[in-house]
Scaffold this motif. Structure first.
Motif, PDB file in Angstrom:
ATOM      1  N   PHE A   1      38.364  43.990  91.413  1.00 29.00           N
ATOM      2  CA  PHE A   1      38.356  45.543  91.356  1.00 29.00           C
ATOM      3  C   PHE A   1      38.731  46.230  92.669  1.00 29.00           C
ATOM      4  O   PHE A   1      38.974  45.409  93.585  1.00 29.00           O
ATOM      5  CB  PHE A   1      36.875  45.800  90.995  1.00 29.00           C
TER       6      PHE A   1
ATOM      7  N   LEU B   1      38.138  53.403  89.448  1.00 24.38           N
ATOM      8  CA  LEU B   1      38.078  52.103  89.280  1.00 24.38           C
ATOM      9  C   LEU B   1      38.838  51.439  88.834  1.00 24.38           C
ATOM     10  O   LEU B   1      39.280  51.826  87.548  1.00 24.38           O
ATOM     11  CB  LEU B   1      36.722  51.691  88.809  1.00 24.38           C
ATOM     12  N   SER B   2      39.873  50.384  89.169  1.00 19.92           N
ATOM     13  CA  SER B   2      40.655  49.660  88.494  1.00 19.92           C
ATOM     14  C   SER B   2      40.405  48.467  88.678  1.00 19.92           C
ATOM     15  O   SER B   2      39.660  47.879  89.368  1.00 19.92           O
ATOM     16  CB  SER B   2      42.124  49.936  89.222  1.00 19.92           C
ATOM     17  N   CYS B   3      40.973  47.489  87.779  1.00 17.40           N
ATOM     18  CA  CYS B   3      40.643  46.034  87.571  1.00 17.40           C
ATOM     19  C   CYS B   3      42.141  45.333  87.159  1.00 17.40           C
ATOM     20  O   CYS B   3      42.926  45.675  86.510  1.00 17.40           O
ATOM     21  CB  CYS B   3      39.656  45.985  86.487  1.00 17.40           C
ATOM     22  N   GLN B   4      42.047  44.110  87.827  1.00 22.40           N
ATOM     23  CA  GLN B   4      43.168  43.278  87.474  1.00 22.40           C
ATOM     24  C   GLN B   4      42.827  42.082  87.225  1.00 22.40           C
ATOM     25  O   GLN B   4      42.035  41.377  87.852  1.00 22.40           O
ATOM     26  CB  GLN B   4      44.423  42.962  88.838  1.00 22.40           C
TER      27      GLN B   4
ATOM     28  N   TYR C   1      38.725  43.458  78.747  1.00 22.33           N
ATOM     29  CA  TYR C   1      38.675  43.955  80.182  1.00 22.33           C
ATOM     30  C   TYR C   1      39.047  45.503  80.545  1.00 22.33           C
ATOM     31  O   TYR C   1      38.151  46.024  81.736  1.00 22.33           O
ATOM     32  CB  TYR C   1      39.724  43.164  81.137  1.00 22.33           C
TER      33      TYR C   1
ATOM     34  N   THR D   1      35.993  47.400  82.598  1.00 18.39           N
ATOM     35  CA  THR D   1      36.173  48.450  83.756  1.00 18.39           C
ATOM     36  C   THR D   1      35.616  49.616  83.193  1.00 18.39           C
ATOM     37  O   THR D   1      34.804  50.430  84.215  1.00 18.39           O
ATOM     38  CB  THR D   1      37.755  48.769  83.764  1.00 18.39           C
TER      39      THR D   1
ATOM     40  N   ALA E   1      32.660  51.125  85.766  1.00 15.91           N
ATOM     41  CA  ALA E   1      32.953  52.642  86.417  1.00 15.91           C
ATOM     42  C   ALA E   1      31.514  53.654  85.968  1.00 15.91           C
ATOM     43  O   ALA E   1      31.292  54.277  86.844  1.00 15.91           O
ATOM     44  CB  ALA E   1      34.175  53.207  85.962  1.00 15.91           C
TER      45      ALA E   1
ATOM     46  N   PRO F   1      37.764  56.041  85.508  1.00 12.37           N
ATOM     47  CA  PRO F   1      38.543  54.682  85.263  1.00 12.37           C
ATOM     48  C   PRO F   1      39.966  54.893  85.798  1.00 12.37           C
ATOM     49  O   PRO F   1      40.358  56.044  85.662  1.00 12.37           O
ATOM     50  CB  PRO F   1      38.439  54.574  83.674  1.00 12.37           C
TER      51      PRO F   1
ATOM     52  N   PHE G   1      44.296  49.437  84.184  1.00 12.90           N
ATOM     53  CA  PHE G   1      43.921  48.094  83.878  1.00 12.90           C
ATOM     54  C   PHE G   1      45.166  47.128  84.087  1.00 12.90           C
ATOM     55  O   PHE G   1      46.261  47.522  83.492  1.00 12.90           O
ATOM     56  CB  PHE G   1      43.122  47.643  82.512  1.00 12.90           C
TER      57      PHE G   1
END
Length: 321
Positions: free
Chosen positions: A209, A216-219, A238, A242, A246, A253, A256
């Motif tokens: 994150f 908030l980002s997610c990889q 995913y 996220t 968030a 958000p 992603f």
């Protein structure tokens, strides 16, 4: 009318692998066309990235994700929510056991696609298996268990000292208290458990994150991805995780980011993909989360609502097991 959405990231992956992929053999014996190393980015403010060029079951995405979040590793919860996506791995364990006395189901994945009489037998045995999982707690405990798969590693990682780490809880705490941290990582790849205690080694191996400007980002790093059947689920799962985190952390958000290792198309999915690529993407849907639920760990299936999902029809394809 053509709509430009982040779905084009996924459609471009399909085209890229079709045009530039390498023919490779695989564990299932089906054969693939494969690319190594590929990245897609989905802006979660442009709509929820649930593929519209074919119908993807959002209910299945939700129940599987909540199963992971609960730390559950038994298919019983999934079957109670009419989710059959992990059945084959548990079924394989059952038919290879000494307790199984039914017809020979060896190689059921490929045989059921090419032999109609066998497929009838297979569906009968699978149905009996599912009923036993749902009705017999002891049977479910023995044969519904998939080992230390995602939920176990996310919520109850066992250390060499015999202690337990709740990675998901820890990462949420860090997002709230130290959002600039570069260590907000959850990993499902446990080298000790992979060969011993997992029905299927984790395909989505780790995720990280990132907080910036209140978003908030997610990889996700995914070591292996079935592009036609699996990856649309992974994107939605995913992206939803996220949004849920968030929501708990009081953030908007962000993106992603989906990074793939071996991205592959199975040889028996080619016609389906051509059908899908001939379709125009539609407007992306939106997801609403029950505002009264404040913790990720209290979310239930009914707390998540999908609005304005108007996809093209489903496209059926066999699963390689």
């Amino acid at each position: 009318m053509s709509v430009h959405t982040s779905e084009n990231e996924y459609l471009q992956l399909l085209r890229s692998v079709l045009e530039r992929g390498t023919v490779k053999e695989d564990r299932t014996g089906t054969g693939t066309v494969s690319t190594f190393g590929y990245q897609m980015r989905f802006n979660l403010n442009e709509g929820f990235p649930l593929i519209t060029t074919k119908r993807v079951s959002f209910k299945l995405v939700v129940s599987e994700l909540l199963w992971f979040i609960k730390g559950d590793t038994n298919i019983r919860y999934l079957l109670q929510h009419n989710n059959n996506i992990w059945n084959e791995w548990a079924f394989k364990k059952w038919i290879e056991s000494t307790d199984y006395t039914g017809p020979d189901m060896t190689g059921f994945g490929l045989r059921s696609q090419s032999d109609e009489a066998f497929n009838v037998l297979y569906l009968e045995q699978m149905d009996l298996f599912k009923q036993q999982i749902l009705q017999d707690e002891a049977f479910a405990e023995k044969y519904g268990e998939l080992g230390n798969v995602y939920g176990k590693q996310w919520r109850d990682w066992k250390t060499s000292q015999g202690e337990s780490i709740d990675q998901l809880k820890d990462v949420i705490h860090t997002i709230k208290t130290n959002p600039d941290s570069r260590r907000m990582i959850v990993t499902a790849w446990n080298p000790e458990d992979v060969p011993r205690n997992m029905a299927l080694p984790p395909c989505h191996t780790m995720f990280q994150f990132y907080v910036s400007e209140g978003k908030l980002s997610c990889q996700l790093y995914q070591r292996s991805g079935d592009i036609f059947l699996g990856i649309p689920f992974n994107i939605a799962s995913y992206a939803l995780l996220t949004l849920l985190i968030a929501h708990e952390c009081g953030l908007q958000p962000g993106e992603f980011v989906h990074t793939l290792g071996d991205a592959h198309i199975y040889s028996n999915h080619m016609e389906q993909i051509k059908t899908q690529l001939a379709r125009e993407p539609r407007e992306l849907p939106q997801v609403r989360i029950n505002p009264d639920v404040s913790s990720l760990f209290d979310v239930e299936v009914d707390d998540i609502v999908l609005d304005n999902y108007q996809p093209h029809p489903s496209i059926k394809a066999p699963v390689a097991v």
